[in-house]
Design a protein around this motif. Structure first.
Motif, PDB file in Angstrom:
ATOM      1  N   LYS A 371      -3.816  -5.298  -3.796  1.00 44.15           N
ATOM      2  CA  LYS A 371      -2.756  -4.231  -3.962  1.00 44.15           C
ATOM      3  C   LYS A 371      -3.569  -2.767  -4.348  1.00 44.15           C
ATOM      4  O   LYS A 371      -2.743  -1.831  -3.800  1.00 44.15           O
ATOM      5  CB  LYS A 371      -1.830  -4.775  -4.996  1.00 44.15           C
ATOM      6  N   LYS A 372      -4.550  -3.033  -5.015  1.00 39.73           N
ATOM      7  CA  LYS A 372      -5.265  -1.694  -5.547  1.00 39.73           C
ATOM      8  C   LYS A 372      -5.824  -1.114  -4.391  1.00 39.73           C
ATOM      9  O   LYS A 372      -6.078   0.198  -4.271  1.00 39.73           O
ATOM     10  CB  LYS A 372      -6.077  -1.955  -6.664  1.00 39.73           C
ATOM     11  N   LEU A 373      -5.939  -1.855  -3.166  1.00 41.01           N
ATOM     12  CA  LEU A 373      -6.252  -1.244  -1.785  1.00 41.01           C
ATOM     13  C   LEU A 373      -5.564  -1.296  -0.819  1.00 41.01           C
ATOM     14  O   LEU A 373      -5.671  -1.249   0.417  1.00 41.01           O
ATOM     15  CB  LEU A 373      -7.533  -2.244  -1.443  1.00 41.01           C
ATOM     16  N   GLY A 374      -4.088  -1.403  -1.068  1.00 39.98           N
ATOM     17  CA  GLY A 374      -2.960  -1.307  -0.196  1.00 39.98           C
ATOM     18  C   GLY A 374      -2.709  -2.354   0.463  1.00 39.98           C
ATOM     19  O   GLY A 374      -2.073  -2.531   1.632  1.00 39.98           O
ATOM     20  N   ILE A 375      -3.257  -3.540   0.164  1.00 38.02           N
ATOM     21  CA  ILE A 375      -2.995  -4.964   0.910  1.00 38.02           C
ATOM     22  C   ILE A 375      -2.263  -5.797   0.206  1.00 38.02           C
ATOM     23  O   ILE A 375      -2.541  -6.134  -0.819  1.00 38.02           O
ATOM     24  CB  ILE A 375      -4.412  -5.550   1.306  1.00 38.02           C
ATOM     25  N   SER A 376      -1.218  -5.958   0.898  1.00 40.83           N
ATOM     26  CA  SER A 376      -0.055  -6.997   0.071  1.00 40.83           C
ATOM     27  C   SER A 376      -0.540  -8.379   0.187  1.00 40.83           C
ATOM     28  O   SER A 376      -0.241  -9.076  -0.772  1.00 40.83           O
ATOM     29  CB  SER A 376       1.183  -6.673   0.757  1.00 40.83           C
ATOM     30  N   ASP A 377      -0.928  -8.953   1.258  1.00 41.81           N
ATOM     31  CA  ASP A 377      -1.490 -10.476   1.107  1.00 41.81           C
ATOM     32  C   ASP A 377      -2.987 -10.524   1.469  1.00 41.81           C
ATOM     33  O   ASP A 377      -3.485 -10.166   2.115  1.00 41.81           O
ATOM     34  CB  ASP A 377      -0.835 -11.076   2.402  1.00 41.81           C
ATOM     35  N   THR A 408      -6.478   6.111  -3.370  1.00 38.21           N
ATOM     36  CA  THR A 408      -5.160   6.189  -2.995  1.00 38.21           C
ATOM     37  C   THR A 408      -5.022   7.549  -2.409  1.00 38.21           C
ATOM     38  O   THR A 408      -4.392   7.630  -1.345  1.00 38.21           O
ATOM     39  CB  THR A 408      -4.363   6.186  -4.415  1.00 38.21           C
ATOM     40  N   LYS A 409      -5.541   8.554  -3.075  1.00 42.44           N
ATOM     41  CA  LYS A 409      -4.942  10.169  -2.424  1.00 42.44           C
ATOM     42  C   LYS A 409      -5.836  10.269  -1.167  1.00 42.44           C
ATOM     43  O   LYS A 409      -5.333  11.071  -0.440  1.00 42.44           O
ATOM     44  CB  LYS A 409      -5.458  10.917  -3.576  1.00 42.44           C
ATOM     45  N   SER A 410      -6.845   9.568  -0.901  1.00 37.96           N
ATOM     46  CA  SER A 410      -7.514  10.030   0.334  1.00 37.96           C
ATOM     47  C   SER A 410      -6.842   9.468   1.711  1.00 37.96           C
ATOM     48  O   SER A 410      -7.098   9.891   2.608  1.00 37.96           O
ATOM     49  CB  SER A 410      -8.843   9.046   0.364  1.00 37.96           C
TER      50      SER A 410
END
Length: 529
Positions: A371-377, A408-410
């Motif tokens: 989740k910290k890398l934008g991946i939910s599963d 996140t901002k990148s």
């Protein structure tokens, strides 16, 4: 303020009846209006700072209070001490919050009890302020935690090598039942008290265990009332749920870079809340071995060890429950089956639950980082992506919070993206490829990451600067016999305004984002006792 005292009903062996010490000059330094409102404390009382100072110091107790110090044991840095207990704390009772949830109200630093051993039962100002600020920060960050209602200066100096101004902090917690609470009675072979504690804890924290309608949702409704869980089932379900609480707590610590510093079993709350903030710290530069506690000489409770220690602590809880399981097995044993067979089965059941901790923790751990890398599963190939990033951060000595904030901002800032491509090279491309393969757009990933990656954390050097300033103000006030106490609250509240909005950029957020120049190389925290 309406108080309840359910813990007292367990019996005198669970506590000592003792009143807080009187203090010479109580002054209200901090008051948590938001928490007070949640506890339905009336505006009239909240505006009466003189009475709040008396209540928050223990000089006067509200109606309905029955002050007690709790008994418990504990493994401290791996060594068992059968006689610990509240050596400087007094449980006043419980209040119901607006959701009807029972919350313990406890004074800490309020004087000696039978459990004080050689301690003075007091708390210095700095540890009291640290607990207030850190617990509020964790709460805002979304981490399960006890909280603080107030900090009251006592007007006295206490000996901590140097004379330090004293304080009492009022702690609000789901409960103060610890792994050490179970150890206390298991070590004494007190089956009756151990059973009573189990029943009380299940009723307070895991009522679904005894709720047959929840346990048998798929069963014939006409039979539900007769399908209560057996004692063995209750015990095993309790252990599983306690483990799940600890896994949730520790992975949330790791998500934000929190290091508890003293994960003894007497500091491990069954409720799954963060409790006891003495030598805690926040990790700046990513280091799996980061440890700042002066009393953690060998790094037992270092950042990367916290998950394993959680399992160790749960194994100690399991040892206590095994005592109950064996007692249950003996009582229920069939005349044709030897007790050894029953005991062996119960041991296997307990061991299986403890062994499942590793896989459960790993799943929660990688799901958190995903989740910290934008991946939910999370998938198997994502584990490598996560491990490679952490390895890069370790090797390059990157700041933990700043790195994830930049990632996140990148996703919406081409300048930051270009900088990170240069810094992380192939890893960044692999991350982008992973998002594309999962059909996750950059805005979708950024939205998920923004909920997991704070912009700001309570950094160690900022906390220490605030503690020094507040200590100086209170000391000057004591020496000059004046009262500038509102300055203390102004200083702390300015900081908390930012820290309590960790995922939202405020005007002053930028003042608390920078890493320390020395990267906390020589930073140490202390227990405060």
């Amino acid at each position: 303020m309406k108080f309840y005292n359910s813990y007292i009903e367990l019996g005198a062996q669970f506590f000592q009846r003792v009143s807080p010490d009187k203090v010479p000059n109580p002054q209200l330094l901090l008051w948590n209006n938001v928490l007070a409102d949640d506890l339905s404390i009336t505006p009239a009382l909240q505006n009466d700072h003189e009475l709040l100072a008396k209540y928050g110091s223990g000089n006067e107790l509200p109606n309905g209070v029955n002050s007690i110090a709790l008994a418990y044991s504990g493994h401290q840095f791996g060594h068992f001490n059968p006689n610990l207990g509240d050596g400087r704390a007094h449980l006043l009772g419980e209040m119901l919050d607006k959701k009807g949830i029972r919350r313990d109200i406890q004074l800490k630093g309020s004087g000696q009890t039978v459990f004080s051993r050689r301690g003075d039962g007091k708390c210095a100002l700095a540890p009291a302020l640290r607990e207030y600020m850190m617990s509020e920060a964790l709460y805002a960050l979304g981490v399960p935690t006890s909280r603080c209602l107030s900090v009251v200066g006592t007007g006295e100096l206490i000996n901590r090598g140097l004379a330090k101004p004293g304080a009492v902090v009022t702690r609000v917690a789901a409960s103060h039942i610890r792994v050490g609470s179970f150890q206390y009675f298991a070590a004494r072979g007190d089956i009756d008290s151990l059973t009573a504690l189990l029943d009380y804890t299940i009723e307070r924290h895991f009522p679904e265990i005894d709720d047959s309608s929840l346990n048998n949702a798929d069963a014939d409704s006409t039979k539900i009332s007769n399908q209560k869980p057996s004692q063995e089932q209750r015990i095993l379900q309790f252990l599983e749920k306690a483990i799940d609480k600890q896994i949730t707590l520790i992975t949330q610590w790791l998500r934000i870079g929190f290091i508890h510093g003293v994960m003894n079993t007497d500091n491990t709350a069954i409720s799954g809340e963060t409790i006891d903030f003495g030598p805690c710290a926040m990790m700046g530069t990513y280091d799996n071995k980061a440890s700042f506690s002066s009393i953690d000489e060998y790094g037992r409770y270092a950042f990367g060890n916290q998950g394993k220690i959680g399992q160790w602590n749960m194994a100690k809880l399991a040892d206590c429950l095994l005592v109950l399981l064996n007692d249950t097995a003996e009582k229920d044993a069939d005349n044709n089956i030897e007790d050894e067979v029953n005991q062996e089965k119960t041991l296997e059941s307990i061991e299986a639950i403890i062994q499942q901790y590793t896989s459960k923790f790993d799943q929660a751990y990688y799901a958190m980082y995903a989740k910290k890398l934008g991946i939910s599963d999370i998938g198997e190939n994502h584990i490598t992506l996560i491990n490679d990033l952490l390895s890069l951060m370790q090797t390059q000595k990157l700041d933990y919070t700043q790195t994830f904030d930049s990632l996140t901002k990148s996703l919406s800032d081409s300048v930051k993206e270009k900088a990170l491509v240069a810094e992380f090279g192939r890893w960044y491309k692999t991350w982008m490829d992973t998002l594309n393969q999962l059909s996750i757009t950059k805005p979708e990933a950024e939205a998920l990451m923004s909920k997991s990656n704070p912009l700001v954390i309570p950094r160690n050097h900022h906390i220490e600067e605030l503690l020094d300033r507040c200590e100086l103000i209170v000391t000057d006030n004591m020496n000059s016999n004046t009262s500038n106490n509102p300055i203390v609250s102004d200083i702390v509240n300015d900081f908390l305004q930012v820290i309590c909005s960790p995922y939202k950029e405020l005007t002053n957020t930028k003042y608390y984002q920078e890493a320390p120049q020395d990267k906390d190389q020589y930073y140490q925290t202390f227990c405060g006792t």
